[in-house]
Design an enzyme around this catalytic site. Structure first.
Site, PDB file in Angstrom:
ATOM      1  N   GLU A   1      35.516  53.976  37.328  1.00 33.78           N
ATOM      2  CA  GLU A   1      36.048  55.090  38.128  1.00 33.78           C
ATOM      3  C   GLU A   1      36.572  56.205  37.217  1.00 33.78           C
ATOM      4  OE1 GLU A   1      37.884  54.597  42.221  1.00 33.78           O
ATOM      5  OE2 GLU A   1      39.677  54.795  40.963  1.00 33.78           O
TER       6      GLU A   1
ATOM      7  N   PHE B   1      27.423  44.696  44.696  1.00 30.78           N
ATOM      8  CA  PHE B   1      27.638  43.489  43.897  1.00 30.78           C
ATOM      9  C   PHE B   1      28.498  42.515  44.694  1.00 30.78           C
ATOM     10  CE2 PHE B   1      26.027  44.337  39.602  1.00 30.78           C
ATOM     11  CZ  PHE B   1      25.602  45.644  39.800  1.00 30.78           C
TER      12      PHE B   1
HETATM   13  N1  UDP Z   1      33.330  42.484  42.565  1.00 32.87           N
HETATM   14  C1  UDP Z   1      32.695  41.258  42.685  1.00 32.87           C
HETATM   15  N2  UDP Z   1      33.308  40.145  42.205  1.00 32.87           N
HETATM   16  C2  UDP Z   1      34.527  40.180  41.602  1.00 32.87           C
HETATM   17  C3  UDP Z   1      35.184  41.422  41.493  1.00 32.87           C
HETATM   18  C4  UDP Z   1      34.568  42.558  41.994  1.00 32.87           C
HETATM   19  O1  UDP Z   1      31.586  41.179  43.216  1.00 32.87           O
HETATM   20  O2  UDP Z   1      35.037  39.125  41.200  1.00 32.87           O
HETATM   21  C5  UDP Z   1      32.632  43.713  43.032  1.00 32.87           C
HETATM   22  C6  UDP Z   1      32.617  43.821  44.550  1.00 32.87           C
HETATM   23  O3  UDP Z   1      31.464  44.517  44.936  1.00 32.87           O
HETATM   24  C7  UDP Z   1      33.826  44.663  44.822  1.00 32.87           C
HETATM   25  C8  UDP Z   1      33.809  45.615  43.658  1.00 32.87           C
HETATM   26  O4  UDP Z   1      33.307  44.860  42.550  1.00 32.87           O
HETATM   27  O5  UDP Z   1      33.746  45.310  46.075  1.00 32.87           O
HETATM   28  C9  UDP Z   1      35.151  46.246  43.284  1.00 32.87           C
HETATM   29  O6  UDP Z   1      36.096  45.246  43.006  1.00 32.87           O
HETATM   30  P1  UDP Z   1      37.442  45.095  43.869  1.00 32.87           P
HETATM   31  O7  UDP Z   1      37.111  45.219  45.311  1.00 32.87           O
HETATM   32  O8  UDP Z   1      38.123  43.849  43.469  1.00 32.87           O
HETATM   33  O9  UDP Z   1      38.252  46.349  43.383  1.00 32.87           O
HETATM   34  P2  UDP Z   1      39.372  47.157  44.208  1.00 32.87           P
HETATM   35  O10 UDP Z   1      38.631  48.242  44.914  1.00 32.87           O
HETATM   36  O11 UDP Z   1      40.044  46.214  45.150  1.00 32.87           O
HETATM   37  O12 UDP Z   1      40.274  47.675  43.134  1.00 32.87           O
END
Ligand code: UDP
Length: 369
Positions: free
Chosen positions: A316, A133
């Protein structure tokens, strides 16, 4: 009179059966089950049990791709509440443990031969779907992810990247290897990053049902804000492969895992249960098994929403709940998802893919950590 009466009845009966037939053919498609193509060659030529089960329950048919026998796949189920010692990741290769306590491989550098394992899996010629995504500003991560994926991710295999995005015009043109392609799937924008993260389960479920079910044997769900640094090969493939979260893989007592601890949530895990803490940033497996799991996370989060609760780490948390009672058939070490934020310790001999450092406040629609 008598003759006319019978004729009318015959005509009425005929009209009734014709209408029934028409109604059946009209509704048949709406009731048709989801069918999956399972990987096509099995080492022992046993009949594929999942498929048999699906055929029995839902009348599912093999797709054209699967003319050959399929693999035998065994489920690794566990009932809730079972008490047992917490498995260790510290014994095995000498410095780490290479097997779980349900006898599944725990994959680290040095526990497999890449030449052997790639040769085995290439013979099966699986089609691999990578569901990612890139919503809002996250499209900026696409180029490096795909470019490095082409260098290191299942090189020589058939791979399709299913890019779900609200900014189709920002999907970069990247040179792809033979048998590899990109499919863009439009999804709506979001105001909260939590909605994107959780929404992935809904959109992935729909894309599997609509498209991927006819196009892949394996499916990986991956975060886009990552780059591949090294080989990520066929050793990662299994019925259900989950990656140990780098933050909790070493000496963390199970009661300290960041599982959902509120009994009101569907993702609740009591303090005295748990094997490992898995990341939701990389997970994969057979298409049918992944469909079941992605849909589970979607449905459980919907239940939570109805009950006015959101699991502490969104999908998760649901993923961890599922994997506690439906054991993964391979556990991948944190080599399969490290982070550029963290120093690499001595037991991580290779970082295969790593999350990039990002400005959360700037890149997320509602900022924050
Ligand atoms: N994501 C996105 N747009 C957003 C927030 C999240 O496309 O505004 C998708 C993207 O693929 C990202 C994943 O959701 O890699 C997980 O979100 P994020 O990386 O922010 O989570 P983290 O692993 O940093 O907690």
């Amino acid at each position: 009179m008598q003759r006319n009466f019978s004729k009318t009845h015959v005509l009425l009966a005929a009209a009734f059966f014709v209408s029934l037939g028409l109604l059946y053919s009209y509704f048949r498609d709406s009731f048709s089950p989801i069918s999956f193509c399972q990987p096509c060659i099995q080492p022992d030529n046993d009949f594929n049990e999942l498929e048999k089960e699906m055929e029995q329950i839902k009348g599912i048919k093999h797709s054209e791709h699967c003319k050959k026998d399929s693999w035998k796949i065994g489920e690794l189920l566990m009932q809730s509440g079972l008490k047992y010692a917490q498995p260790s990741t510290q014994t095995g290769r000498t410095d780490i443990n290479a097997v779980t306590n349900w006898n599944a491989p725990l994959v680290w550098e040095g526990t497999f031969d890449p030449v052997v394992i790639d040769a085995i899996y290439k013979k099966m010629d699986p089609r691999v779907a990578v569901v990612v995504f890139a919503v809002g500003k996250y499209t900026r991560f696409l180029k490096a992810f795909i470019e490095t994926g082409e260098k290191f991710f299942l090189v020589g295999f058939n791979v399709t990247y299913y890019i779900h995005t609200d900014r189709e015009n920002e999907v970069p043109k990247v040179a792809l290897g033979k048998g590899r392609k990109i499919t863009t799937v439009p999804v709506p924008s979001a105001n909260r990053w939590q909605d994107v993260v959780l929404g992935r389960m809904k959109w992935a479920t729909l894309t599997i049902e609509k498209t991927i079910r006819n196009e892949a044997d394996y499916l990986f769900m991956m975060d886009i804000d990552s780059v591949f640094y090294s080989r990520f090969g066929a050793e990662s493939l299994s019925r259900l492969s989950a990656v140990l979260h780098r933050g909790y893989y070493k000496n963390t007592p199970r009661e300290k895992f960041p599982y959902e601890r509120r009994p009101e949530s569907k993702a609740y895990i009591p303090a005295e249960e748990g094997d490992y803490y898995y990341t939701a940033a990389v997970w994969g497996g057979y298409l049918g098994d992944m469909y079941k799991l992605v849909k589970y996370c979607y449905e459980m989060s919907e239940e939570d929403t109805k009950n006015k609760i959101e699991a502490v780490w969104q999908e998760e948390s649901h993923l961890n709940k599922y994997l506690l009672y439906n054991k993964p058939t391979k556990v991948l070490s944190p080599e399969y998802l490290w982070s550029d934020y963290d120093k690499v310790p001595a037991d991580i001999k290779v970082v295969r893919i790593s999350q990039l450092v990002k400005n959360y406040a700037e890149v997320r629609p509602n900022g924050g950590n």
